[in-house]
Scaffold this motif. Structure first.
Motif, PDB file in Angstrom:
ATOM      1  N   THR A 216       1.076  -1.072  -0.034  1.00  0.00           N
ATOM      2  CA  THR A 216      -0.140  -0.095  -0.109  1.00  0.00           C
ATOM      3  C   THR A 216       0.997   1.209   0.033  1.00  0.00           C
ATOM      4  N   GLY A 217       0.399   2.360  -0.499  1.00  0.00           N
ATOM      5  CA  GLY A 217       1.087   3.423  -0.539  1.00  0.00           C
ATOM      6  C   GLY A 217       0.022   5.039  -0.633  1.00  0.00           C
ATOM      7  N   ALA A 218       0.726   6.070  -0.761  1.00  0.00           N
ATOM      8  CA  ALA A 218      -0.269   6.987  -0.751  1.00  0.00           C
ATOM      9  C   ALA A 218      -1.135   7.164  -1.609  1.00  0.00           C
ATOM     10  N   VAL A 219      -1.120   6.314  -2.828  1.00  0.00           N
ATOM     11  CA  VAL A 219      -2.132   6.174  -3.832  1.00  0.00           C
ATOM     12  C   VAL A 219      -3.502   5.236  -3.372  1.00  0.00           C
ATOM     13  N   THR A 220      -3.086   4.270  -2.824  1.00  0.00           N
ATOM     14  CA  THR A 220      -4.114   3.284  -2.432  1.00  0.00           C
ATOM     15  C   THR A 220      -4.044   3.146  -0.884  1.00  0.00           C
ATOM     16  N   GLY A 221      -4.976   2.383  -0.462  1.00  0.00           N
ATOM     17  CA  GLY A 221      -5.024   2.047   0.822  1.00  0.00           C
ATOM     18  C   GLY A 221      -5.715   3.233   1.630  1.00  0.00           C
ATOM     19  N   ASN A 222      -5.470   2.963   3.152  1.00  0.00           N
ATOM     20  CA  ASN A 222      -6.349   4.240   3.669  1.00  0.00           C
ATOM     21  C   ASN A 222      -5.690   5.492   4.363  1.00  0.00           C
ATOM     22  N   ASN A 223      -4.413   5.595   3.341  1.00  0.00           N
ATOM     23  CA  ASN A 223      -3.577   6.857   3.618  1.00  0.00           C
ATOM     24  C   ASN A 223      -3.174   6.796   5.022  1.00  0.00           C
ATOM     25  N   TRP A 224      -2.413   5.713   5.562  1.00  0.00           N
ATOM     26  CA  TRP A 224      -2.105   5.524   6.751  1.00  0.00           C
ATOM     27  C   TRP A 224      -0.876   6.472   7.159  1.00  0.00           C
ATOM     28  N   LYS A 225      -0.081   6.718   6.249  1.00  0.00           N
ATOM     29  CA  LYS A 225       1.289   7.675   6.655  1.00  0.00           C
ATOM     30  C   LYS A 225       0.917   8.922   6.744  1.00  0.00           C
ATOM     31  N   LYS A 226      -0.051   9.325   5.767  1.00  0.00           N
ATOM     32  CA  LYS A 226      -0.860  10.880   6.126  1.00  0.00           C
ATOM     33  C   LYS A 226      -1.186  10.839   7.514  1.00  0.00           C
ATOM     34  N   GLU A 227      -1.973   9.985   7.873  1.00  0.00           N
ATOM     35  CA  GLU A 227      -2.546   9.918   9.258  1.00  0.00           C
ATOM     36  C   GLU A 227      -1.608  10.339   9.968  1.00  0.00           C
ATOM     37  N   GLY A 228      -0.423   9.322  10.148  1.00  0.00           N
ATOM     38  CA  GLY A 228       0.472   9.264  10.970  1.00  0.00           C
ATOM     39  C   GLY A 228       1.273  10.896  11.269  1.00  0.00           C
ATOM     40  N   GLU A 229       1.651  11.399  10.096  1.00  0.00           N
ATOM     41  CA  GLU A 229       1.958  12.780  10.143  1.00  0.00           C
ATOM     42  C   GLU A 229       1.311  13.617  10.746  1.00  0.00           C
ATOM     43  N   GLU A 230      -0.042  13.714  10.316  1.00  0.00           N
ATOM     44  CA  GLU A 230      -0.961  14.414  11.122  1.00  0.00           C
ATOM     45  C   GLU A 230      -0.947  14.359  12.527  1.00  0.00           C
ATOM     46  N   LYS A 231      -0.946  12.936  12.948  1.00  0.00           N
ATOM     47  CA  LYS A 231      -0.848  12.939  14.579  1.00  0.00           C
ATOM     48  C   LYS A 231       0.231  13.326  15.098  1.00  0.00           C
ATOM     49  N   ILE A 232       1.532  13.272  13.991  1.00  0.00           N
ATOM     50  CA  ILE A 232       2.628  14.031  15.062  1.00  0.00           C
ATOM     51  C   ILE A 232       2.645  15.446  14.910  1.00  0.00           C
ATOM     52  N   ASP A 233       2.102  15.948  13.911  1.00  0.00           N
ATOM     53  CA  ASP A 233       1.764  17.588  14.017  1.00  0.00           C
ATOM     54  C   ASP A 233       0.873  18.069  15.124  1.00  0.00           C
ATOM     55  N   GLU A 234      -0.230  16.976  15.317  1.00  0.00           N
ATOM     56  CA  GLU A 234      -0.763  17.567  16.392  1.00  0.00           C
ATOM     57  C   GLU A 234      -0.103  17.284  18.027  1.00  0.00           C
ATOM     58  N   ILE A 235       0.616  16.405  17.807  1.00  0.00           N
ATOM     59  CA  ILE A 235       1.285  16.123  19.276  1.00  0.00           C
ATOM     60  C   ILE A 235       2.334  17.198  19.474  1.00  0.00           C
ATOM     61  N   VAL A 236       3.046  17.636  18.406  1.00  0.00           N
ATOM     62  CA  VAL A 236       4.066  18.706  18.567  1.00  0.00           C
ATOM     63  C   VAL A 236       3.540  20.056  18.559  1.00  0.00           C
ATOM     64  N   GLY A 237       2.213  20.423  18.226  1.00  0.00           N
ATOM     65  CA  GLY A 237       1.501  21.569  18.206  1.00  0.00           C
ATOM     66  C   GLY A 237       1.594  22.343  16.998  1.00  0.00           C
ATOM     67  N   ARG A 238       2.099  21.593  15.829  1.00  0.00           N
ATOM     68  CA  ARG A 238       2.216  22.325  14.680  1.00  0.00           C
ATOM     69  C   ARG A 238       0.902  22.776  13.790  1.00  0.00           C
ATOM     70  N   GLY A 239      -0.136  21.809  14.148  1.00  0.00           N
ATOM     71  CA  GLY A 239      -1.390  22.114  13.537  1.00  0.00           C
ATOM     72  C   GLY A 239      -1.243  21.305  12.405  1.00  0.00           C
ATOM     73  N   LYS A 240      -2.517  21.514  11.575  1.00  0.00           N
ATOM     74  CA  LYS A 240      -2.640  20.981  10.190  1.00  0.00           C
ATOM     75  C   LYS A 240      -2.239  21.713   9.180  1.00  0.00           C
ATOM     76  N   LYS A 241      -1.703  21.264   8.348  1.00  0.00           N
ATOM     77  CA  LYS A 241      -1.271  22.171   7.083  1.00  0.00           C
ATOM     78  C   LYS A 241      -2.346  22.727   6.255  1.00  0.00           C
ATOM     79  N   GLY A 242      -2.346  24.026   5.975  1.00  0.00           N
ATOM     80  CA  GLY A 242      -3.568  24.701   5.165  1.00  0.00           C
ATOM     81  C   GLY A 242      -3.266  24.454   3.777  1.00  0.00           C
ATOM     82  N   LYS A 243      -4.342  24.388   3.114  1.00  0.00           N
ATOM     83  CA  LYS A 243      -4.141  24.207   1.466  1.00  0.00           C
ATOM     84  C   LYS A 243      -3.715  25.390   0.861  1.00  0.00           C
TER      85      LYS A 243
END
Length: 432
Positions: A216-243
């Motif tokens: 699985t990768g960024a194209v298929t699957g449930n996008n688990w890698k992106k979810e992990g990156e968002e969780k790290i940003d949430e923990i360290v206080g960076r917040g979500k990246k804007g469009k």
């Protein structure tokens, strides 16, 4: 009140009658598309030719599970990087390939198998021989055909389950570096518990463990890698990246500054930045960030783990079930991830059984038969890749932890091993 309700319904009816010619065909198109994809994917999967390979391991394995990690890294080349082209997707019904890595125990020994598409034979041999050059790989008949095609029966009983991750896919289980030590006597091989249980099986008993993997990768699957990156940003206080802001945002910003210019100093894009304070992470948060990053930094596979225990009814015992089930608990952690039974394959069975029969035994036998059939078919999920599903995602380090060839300290007496080394002819041997 009724007049208002009937008036609203009349308005809805008039609107629908005026636009039905656009809505109905559009809805039918999406319905037809889904049915068509299911049809062509089913044909594609049914045409796949499979082969079963037995791997005989060397007598003395001095390598750690790291070698098995490299094998799974090589199997990642099966990934298609997304099937989005029209012809492969909608005409051929192509789906991403998968393989099954299996560990089987009988009274006669412990066996390792790989079930893969026939066109992946060269890949399987390459990745295994690259790490274990003294191993032997041979095509064999399917061992599941030794038993009756339908179980449970009057002679045999079955117990089986699927295992899935209890928490989010970006959280890791306990992996092999945790069990390793610089001192050989203190090193623990996590596969030892399973191989030991398999080595003590009596005649008629069998344990089957199956690990199906599909890259699985960024194209298929449930996008688990992106979810992990968002969780790290949430923990360290960076917040979500804007469009990324486009021309509409720029026009809106200009109009705002023009209107508020008499009372407020204009603010242009990029001039005003929010003040970000450096967050001090607790030891637990630091460990969590490190664990998430460690998992998402390696290749991942959509994974299904099945465990089946079969024995004669007159001697069926739950002792071996507890032994194998307990061996998976050693990978669980309180603060990260753990294994749990995958109840998704049994919910529908229970409701169907209640409609047909009031007896609990009918429901139990129906579930047993289904898990046995899924194992024999090496079925990837409920829909076998013909429809979208969500699966647990394991990275190559986690897969190598739960499936690898036992190292030298493991003394399972009935492990299937290479009896003699193979060697090539001498360099100067005459050919005539």
């Amino acid at each position: 009140m009724l007049d208002i309700l009937f008036g609203a319904l009349k308005t809805i009816e008039q609107v629908f009658l005026s636009v039905w010619w656009a809505i109905v065909p559009l809805a039918l198109f999406f319905i037809f598309r889904d049915f068509w994809l299911f049809y062509v994917r089913t044909k594609f999967v049914d045409k796949i030719k499979w082969k079963l390979f037995e791997i005989k391991v060397p007598k003395e394995i001095l390598k750690s599970a790291k070698s098995m990690e490299q094998i799974f890294a090589g199997m990642y080349s099966m990934y298609s990087y997304g099937i989005n082209d029209f012809l492969p997707k909608y005409v051929d019904g192509k789906v991403d390939s998968w393989s099954s890595w299996e560990m089987v125990g009988y009274a006669g020994g412990v066996y390792f198998y790989v079930y893969a598409p026939a066109d992946k034979q060269s890949l399987v041999e390459t990745v295994v021989y690259a790490q274990y050059p003294e191993a032997e790989i041979s095509e064999v008949e399917d061992y599941t055909n030794i038993l009756p095609s339908v179980l449970p029966s009057e002679t045999y009983d079955v117990w089986g389950m699927e295992l899935a991750l209890a928490k989010e896919n970006y959280l890791p289980i306990k992996t092999y570096p945790f069990f390793e030590s610089d001192i050989e006597e203190k090193t623990i091989d996590p596969i030892a518990a399973i191989s030991e249980a398999m080595s003590k099986l009596k005649e008629g008993e069998t344990i089957w463990i199956q690990i199906l993997i599909s890259p699985t990768g960024a194209v298929t699957g449930n996008n688990w890698k992106k979810e992990g990156e968002e969780k790290i940003d949430e923990i360290v206080g960076r917040g979500k990246k804007g469009k990324e802001k486009g021309w509409f945002y720029e026009v809106n910003l200009f109009a705002r500054n023009l209107i508020l210019a008499p009372t407020e100093y204009p603010i242009w894009n990029g001039e005003k930045k929010s003040e970000e304070k450096t967050k001090i992470l607790s030891p637990d948060e630091q460990e969590l960030v490190k664990a998430i990053y460690g998992k998402i930094s390696k290749q991942g596979f959509e994974t299904i783990i099945r465990f089946v225990y079969i024995d004669r009814r007159d001697s069926f015992t739950a002792a071996n079930i507890a032994a194998v089930n307990g061996s998976f608990h050693q990978f669980n952690t309180q603060n990260f991830n753990a294994f749990k039974p995958n109840y998704m394959i049994t919910i529908f069975d229970s409701y169907l059984a209640r409609l047909i029969s009031r007896y609990k035994q009918f429901r139990v036998n129906y579930k047993k038969r289904r898990i046995f059939d899924y194992y024999k078919q090496r079925r990837f999920g409920r829909y076998n890749k013909t429809r979208e599903e969500k699966f647990s995602v394991f990275n190559i380090e986690e897969l190598a932890t739960i499936y690898h060839f036992p190292a030298a300290p493991v003394k399972a007496p009935r492990l299937r091993q290479v009896e003699a080394k193979k060697g090539g002819p001498p360099a100067g041997l005459p050919i005539e």
